[in-house]
Scaffold this motif. Structure first.
Motif, mmCIF file in Angstrom:
data_model
loop_
_atom_site.group_PDB
_atom_site.id
_atom_site.type_symbol
_atom_site.label_atom_id
_atom_site.label_comp_id
_atom_site.label_asym_id
_atom_site.label_seq_id
_atom_site.Cartn_x
_atom_site.Cartn_y
_atom_site.Cartn_z
ATOM 1 N N UNK A 229 54.104 26.264 48.621
ATOM 2 C CA UNK A 229 53.014 26.410 47.663
ATOM 3 C C UNK A 229 53.039 27.767 46.993
ATOM 4 N N UNK A 230 53.257 28.815 47.800
ATOM 5 C CA UNK A 230 53.264 30.171 47.246
ATOM 6 C C UNK A 230 54.385 30.318 46.225
ATOM 7 N N UNK A 231 55.575 29.762 46.549
ATOM 8 C CA UNK A 231 56.696 29.853 45.606
ATOM 9 C C UNK A 231 56.354 29.162 44.292
ATOM 10 N N UNK A 232 55.746 27.984 44.401
ATOM 11 C CA UNK A 232 55.388 27.248 43.183
ATOM 12 C C UNK A 232 54.420 28.071 42.339
ATOM 13 N N UNK A 233 53.417 28.672 43.005
ATOM 14 C CA UNK A 233 52.428 29.475 42.280
ATOM 15 C C UNK A 233 53.115 30.635 41.560
ATOM 16 N N UNK A 234 54.031 31.307 42.263
ATOM 17 C CA UNK A 234 54.690 32.459 41.655
ATOM 18 C C UNK A 234 55.523 32.045 40.449
ATOM 19 N N UNK A 235 56.246 30.938 40.571
ATOM 20 C CA UNK A 235 57.061 30.482 39.443
ATOM 21 C C UNK A 235 56.176 30.159 38.250
ATOM 22 N N UNK A 236 55.077 29.423 38.504
ATOM 23 C CA UNK A 236 54.200 29.020 37.407
ATOM 24 C C UNK A 236 53.558 30.232 36.743
ATOM 25 N N UNK A 237 52.953 31.106 37.568
ATOM 26 C CA UNK A 237 52.249 32.250 36.989
ATOM 27 C C UNK A 237 53.231 33.211 36.333
ATOM 28 N N UNK A 238 54.342 33.496 37.031
ATOM 29 C CA UNK A 238 55.309 34.450 36.499
ATOM 30 C C UNK A 238 55.857 34.031 35.155
ATOM 31 N N UNK A 239 56.305 32.768 35.044
ATOM 32 C CA UNK A 239 56.919 32.373 33.780
ATOM 33 C C UNK A 239 55.876 32.307 32.669
ATOM 34 N N UNK A 240 54.633 31.915 33.014
ATOM 35 C CA UNK A 240 53.611 31.863 31.972
ATOM 36 C C UNK A 240 53.281 33.249 31.467
ATOM 37 N N UNK A 241 53.150 34.196 32.389
ATOM 38 C CA UNK A 241 52.828 35.552 31.969
ATOM 39 C C UNK A 241 53.950 36.110 31.091
ATOM 40 N N UNK A 242 55.197 35.760 31.430
ATOM 41 C CA UNK A 242 56.310 36.253 30.627
ATOM 42 C C UNK A 242 56.213 35.754 29.190
ATOM 43 N N UNK A 243 55.628 34.580 28.971
ATOM 44 C CA UNK A 243 55.551 34.047 27.608
ATOM 45 C C UNK A 243 54.291 34.513 26.881
ATOM 46 N N UNK A 244 53.128 34.374 27.517
ATOM 47 C CA UNK A 244 51.894 34.645 26.767
ATOM 48 C C UNK A 244 51.158 35.887 27.198
ATOM 49 N N UNK A 245 51.596 36.523 28.252
ATOM 50 C CA UNK A 245 50.832 37.673 28.695
ATOM 51 C C UNK A 245 49.744 37.246 29.649
ATOM 52 N N UNK A 246 48.849 38.182 29.870
ATOM 53 C CA UNK A 246 47.916 38.000 30.953
ATOM 54 C C UNK A 246 46.706 37.196 30.496
ATOM 55 N N UNK A 247 46.730 35.909 30.739
ATOM 56 C CA UNK A 247 45.590 35.062 30.415
ATOM 57 C C UNK A 247 44.941 34.639 31.725
#
Lengths: 352, 345
Positions: free
Chosen positions: A259-277
């Protein structure tokens, strides 16, 4: 007297069952209706803008693309990647929030509040400063690393404390770490003169999304969301309590790691595209749980759909408030998210 | 066996130690002051400094000292004291060791109002310096009332934890509103606001010192004068009521003073957080919880911290400057996290 007691117990039991109910019909409705609404939202979002484009033109641009027509080019190069970026990012943040809330039984869990976004942001600031012109592939990778670092620090400090990991402590540690990393990023930005790039990025927005980014991001986000759906049965069990999950024969450690890995992948890649939302991961899972019940097999896919909807419509609002200027997406969502957070903090009966 | 000491002699020892600590801190402030005057693009040796101070320096040296360095240093000292005492009062009144005007979102409220003023004021040239603290106070007070009433629940009152969570959320909302505002500004104003938000001590003229001074001069002695009341309040509301303190009224007055101190400081300095947290904590460690000693010590520690941060910020990345707020956050945030890990829930 006795009878009263039994009826009261009966009512209690009923409300408890009510609480633990899952509503597959509502969930199916959300999935189908949500997809239709999302398609509609995408269409409206693509046609709306500085140059208004008719929906029929949008249709032909997507299915019979003709590079010689300017409107087609606007749609394919600017509007479509932006909207699709919003869809992916909304879904990612929402699913990440749902998984975090389910696994940790923490009603205030959200990647923005937990320092994960800030960690990814700081990693990106370092990348912009020391390796300008790094390809997006590597940027995403470093964002993962930063997200992991941020999460590790916040959780580490939270669990080091006497009295253990309470939701409040996590929120406070997240807030302090975010302030620290933001300050450091600002320092880096000042020194390397990259303030302008970073400021807009910090505010959060999908305006600059490019096809390349989407192509790199899609397999990660898609894989992680599918992983979340596969894991959803175990997350439902975990959400009942760790002891219960163990008693039912679950390998709790393994599930938590996944679960933690999934969360990191999702949050990390999203932040890389749109920034901190922030706040998408807070609002959407709560809303979804209220609508479809407690079964994460429904919560996770429904969260993905509703999160995308929120992001797409928030982006549309961001463009409509003050045209031709754009209001950052993060600010719009925070304006919805803050009152919601306050409501949660008030409602929660037990000491957080 | 515990050695028997009479309360009076124990108190005397405490007082002596407290005075000693304050003396050391004052000496440190003077030392950092000398270093700070020497730090920067153009250096002044201690002898040149003395000469200039007593009126026999060159015109250039006078310009550097009196028009650039000195107002800035004076402002650092004042806002450090203001923020630290403000934090001390909030921690005392809410009986929560993590309370701080920055974390509670009060700084953000003041900042939002200042930004509104800047963005709707016709020209940047004639910035309404004396209006800034007033406007900031208005914003901070409204925010404080908002946070308090949102965290208030009938029958339960205000739980410290709900107060903190509400503060964090309000701060997030205020920053979002500020971001929306910044994007509408024209580039000149934007640059001004951006440095202000990062917490650089931009008020390099004596005008800012003058606009800040009355607030500090009135509110700081007032709070220290109320130290006894704060001691009683620290025993808990019920005990304090039993001892004859008008708890609600005193709390309100003290909080109003704390909000005023924070707002006036923020109006001049911008987003400097954590001073209100670190100052009182270290002070309590050094001289104990008695407010008569703790408040002045906290004020001195706050001044020292901001002064060091400002000097470091000027020195680290020469010739460019790092805003003081960033340096303070880099020092303060780890300390906050450390406290968080240590406190019981």
């Amino acid at each position: 007297m006795n009878q009263q007691a039994t009826t009261r117990m009966g009512i209690n039991k009923q409300t408890q069952q009510e609480k633990l109910r899952s509503r597959p019909w509502v969930a199916t409705l959300i999935l189908v209706g949500g997809l239709v609404a999302l398609a509609l939202g995408i269409a409206v979002s693509v046609s709306f803008g500085a140059a208004d484009i008719k929906l029929s033109v949008v249709w032909t641009a997507i299915f019979h693309f003709n590079p010689e027509i300017t409107e087609h080019q606007i749609i394919m190069d600017l509007r479509l990647p932006r909207v699709l970026g919003g869809v992916m990012v909304g879904a990612s943040f929402a699913v990440a929030g749902a998984i975090m809330q389910g696994m940790t039984r923490n009603p205030l869990a959200d990647s923005g509040l937990m320092g994960i976004n800030a960690g990814a942001g700081f990693a990106l600031a370092l990348c912009f400063a020391f390796f300008p012109g790094l390809s997006f592939m590597y940027l995403i990778f470093y964002a993962f690393l930063g997200a992991g670092g941020g999460a590790a620090i916040v959780y580490g400090i939270g669990s080091m404390a006497k009295g253990g990991l309470t939701p409040t402590r996590l929120v406070l540690a997240g807030a302090a770490l975010s302030l620290l990393l933001q300050a450091l990023s600002e320092g880096v930005a000042l020194y390397f003169n990259i303030g302008q790039d970073l400021a807009f990025w910090y505010a959060g927005g999908v305006a600059g999304t490019k096809w390349v980014q989407l192509k790199i991001m899609l397999p990660w986000v898609g894989g992680a969301i599918i992983g979340g759906i596969i894991l959803s049965r175990s997350i439902t069990m975990l959400s009942l309590g760790e002891d219960i999950a163990k008693g039912l024969g679950q390998r709790v450690g393994l599930v938590k790691l996944a679960g933690a890995l999934i969360v990191l992948v999702l949050a990390g890649s999203s932040v890389a595209v749109v920034g901190s939302v922030g706040f998408i991961g807070l609002i959407i899972p709560h809303l979804t749980r209220y609508l479809v019940g407690v079964d994460y097999r429904w919560i996770i896919p429904c969260s993905a759909i509703l999160g995308s909807l929120l992001a797409v419509f928030a982006d549309l609002t961001a463009r409509m408030i003050n045209p031709p200027h754009e209001t950052p997406l993060g600010a719009i969502i925070a304006l919805i998210g803050v009152p919601f957070f306050l409501y949660l903090a008030r409602k929660e009966k037990r000491e957080l | 066996m515990l050695e028997k000491t009479s309360p009076a002699s124990f108190d005397q020892a405490r007082n002596k130690k407290g005075l000693f600590v304050m003396l050391v801190l004052s000496i440190l402030i003077v030392l950092v002051f000398i270093i700070s005057v020497n730090t920067g693009y153009i250096r002044l040796t201690p002898i040149e400094l003395l000469k200039t101070m007593f009126g026999s320096g060159t015109a250039k040296q006078e310009l550097i000292l009196f028009d650039f360095r000195l107002p800035r240093i004076v402002i650092s000292v004042l806002i450090g004291a203001g923020l630290a005492v403000s934090g001390a009062v909030m921690q005392g009144v809410f009986r929560n060791s993590l309370a701080d005007p920055g974390i509670l979102g009060i700084n953000a409220g003041a900042g939002l109002m200042v930004m509104l003023l800047i963005s709707f004021y016709p020209t940047t040239a004639a910035a309404p310096v004396f209006l800034l603290p007033l406007v900031a106070f208005f914003g901070a007070a409204v925010t404080a009332i908002l946070i308090y009433s949102l965290a208030y629940k009938r029958h339960e009152g205000v739980s410290p934890i709900r107060l903190l969570l509400t503060g964090v959320a309000i701060a997030a909302g205020m920053s979002a509103a500020m971001i929306v505002l910044t994007l509408k500004l024209d580039p000149d104003k934007y640059k001004f606001v951006a440095t202000w938000l990062a917490g650089s001590i931009w008020g390099t003229s004596w005008k800012f010192v003058l606009s800040l001074l009355p607030w500090i001069l009135i509110l700081l002695p007032y709070v220290i004068f109320k130290a006894r009341v704060m001691n009683v309040l620290n025993l808990g509301e019920q005990t304090a009521t039993g001892l004859g303190a008008a708890v609600n009224r005193e709390q309100f007055k003290l909080l109003a003073a704390a909000v005023g101190l924070a707002a006036a400081s923020v109006a001049v300095s911008g987003g400097i957080g954590f001073v209100g947290l670190v100052g009182p904590h270290l002070a309590r460690r050094l001289v104990g919880p008695k407010h008569q000693l703790m408040l002045p010590t906290a004020a001195l520690l706050g001044s020292l911290l901001v002064l060091i941060a400002d000097t470091l910020g000027r020195w680290i990345l020469q010739p460019s400057e790092v805003p003081t707020g960033i340096v303070v956050a880099v020092i303060g945030a780890p300390y906050f996290l450390y406290l968080l890990a240590r406190t019981k829930s």
